[in-house]
Design a protein around this motif. Sequence first.
Motif, short mmCIF file in Angstrom:
data_model
loop_
_atom_site.label_atom_id
_atom_site.label_comp_id
_atom_site.label_asym_id
_atom_site.label_seq_id
_atom_site.Cartn_x
_atom_site.Cartn_y
_atom_site.Cartn_z
N ARG A 230 0.94 -1.05 -0.08
CA ARG A 230 0.07 -0.14 0.10
C ARG A 230 0.77 1.25 -0.13
O ARG A 230 0.20 2.33 -0.44
CB ARG A 230 -0.93 -0.03 1.26
N ARG B 225 -9.90 -10.48 -10.81
CA ARG B 225 -10.63 -9.22 -11.14
C ARG B 225 -12.13 -9.57 -11.67
O ARG B 225 -13.02 -8.56 -11.65
CB ARG B 225 -9.75 -8.34 -12.23
N HIS C 104 1.76 1.60 -3.70
CA HIS C 104 0.78 1.67 -4.43
C HIS C 104 -0.63 2.00 -3.96
O HIS C 104 -1.32 0.90 -3.57
CB HIS C 104 0.52 0.23 -5.26
N ASP D 290 -4.67 -13.42 -11.98
CA ASP D 290 -5.12 -11.99 -11.64
C ASP D 290 -6.44 -11.93 -12.46
O ASP D 290 -7.36 -10.83 -11.91
CB ASP D 290 -4.00 -11.11 -12.34
N GLN E 83 -11.15 -7.58 -7.47
CA GLN E 83 -9.77 -7.52 -6.89
C GLN E 83 -8.74 -8.25 -7.78
O GLN E 83 -9.04 -9.31 -8.11
CB GLN E 83 -9.44 -7.47 -5.69
N GLU F 201 -3.98 -6.88 -4.96
CA GLU F 201 -5.11 -6.19 -4.05
C GLU F 201 -5.39 -7.46 -3.08
O GLU F 201 -5.62 -7.26 -1.77
CB GLU F 201 -6.24 -5.79 -4.57
N ARG G 202 -1.37 -0.93 -10.37
CA ARG G 202 -0.53 -1.72 -9.52
C ARG G 202 0.21 -2.44 -10.96
O ARG G 202 -0.44 -2.77 -11.87
CB ARG G 202 -1.11 -2.86 -8.55
N PRO H 7 -4.24 2.59 -2.71
CA PRO H 7 -5.60 2.34 -3.17
C PRO H 7 -6.05 3.13 -4.45
O PRO H 7 -6.15 4.58 -4.41
CB PRO H 7 -6.67 2.31 -2.10
N ASP I 66 -2.58 -7.96 -0.82
CA ASP I 66 -2.46 -7.12 0.41
C ASP I 66 -3.46 -7.27 1.29
O ASP I 66 -3.03 -6.82 2.41
CB ASP I 66 -2.96 -5.49 -0.33
N GLU I 67 -4.64 -7.66 0.91
CA GLU I 67 -5.81 -7.88 1.92
C GLU I 67 -5.25 -8.93 2.79
O GLU I 67 -5.67 -9.08 4.24
CB GLU I 67 -7.11 -8.22 1.32
#
Length: 105
Positions: A3, A57, A6, A53, A63, A67, A12, A8, A70-71
């Motif tokens: 984060r 998405r 990059h 990915d 996401q 992302e 990315r 929110p 990251d979560e």
Amino acid sequence: MDRRTHPPGTQRPAADGTVELHDLSAEERQALSLLPARPLTTATATIRLPDLDTRLRSNALAQGLAEALDELGPLFTDRRAARDAAAAQRAGLWSAAEAASPRPP
């Protein structure tokens, strides 16, 4: 891909490369089959990160891989960053040792 670099809402880096998994159990194969939306029938699976990915998405959360990771939090070690940090630390130690050693007359 964190984060700090990059925030929110910013673009990315695209996921690149593959992940190869070995010795998968039937349960693991079944769970992994949901990611690429195709059945995995062998004990080894290769997951293309761009495909993963895209699949992430297109789900309800919308996401991408970065992302989602990251979560989840820091599950993985950035080995390149760790190597670079270790090399920088070694270089600093050598510089300090050279500066502290007596010079020949």
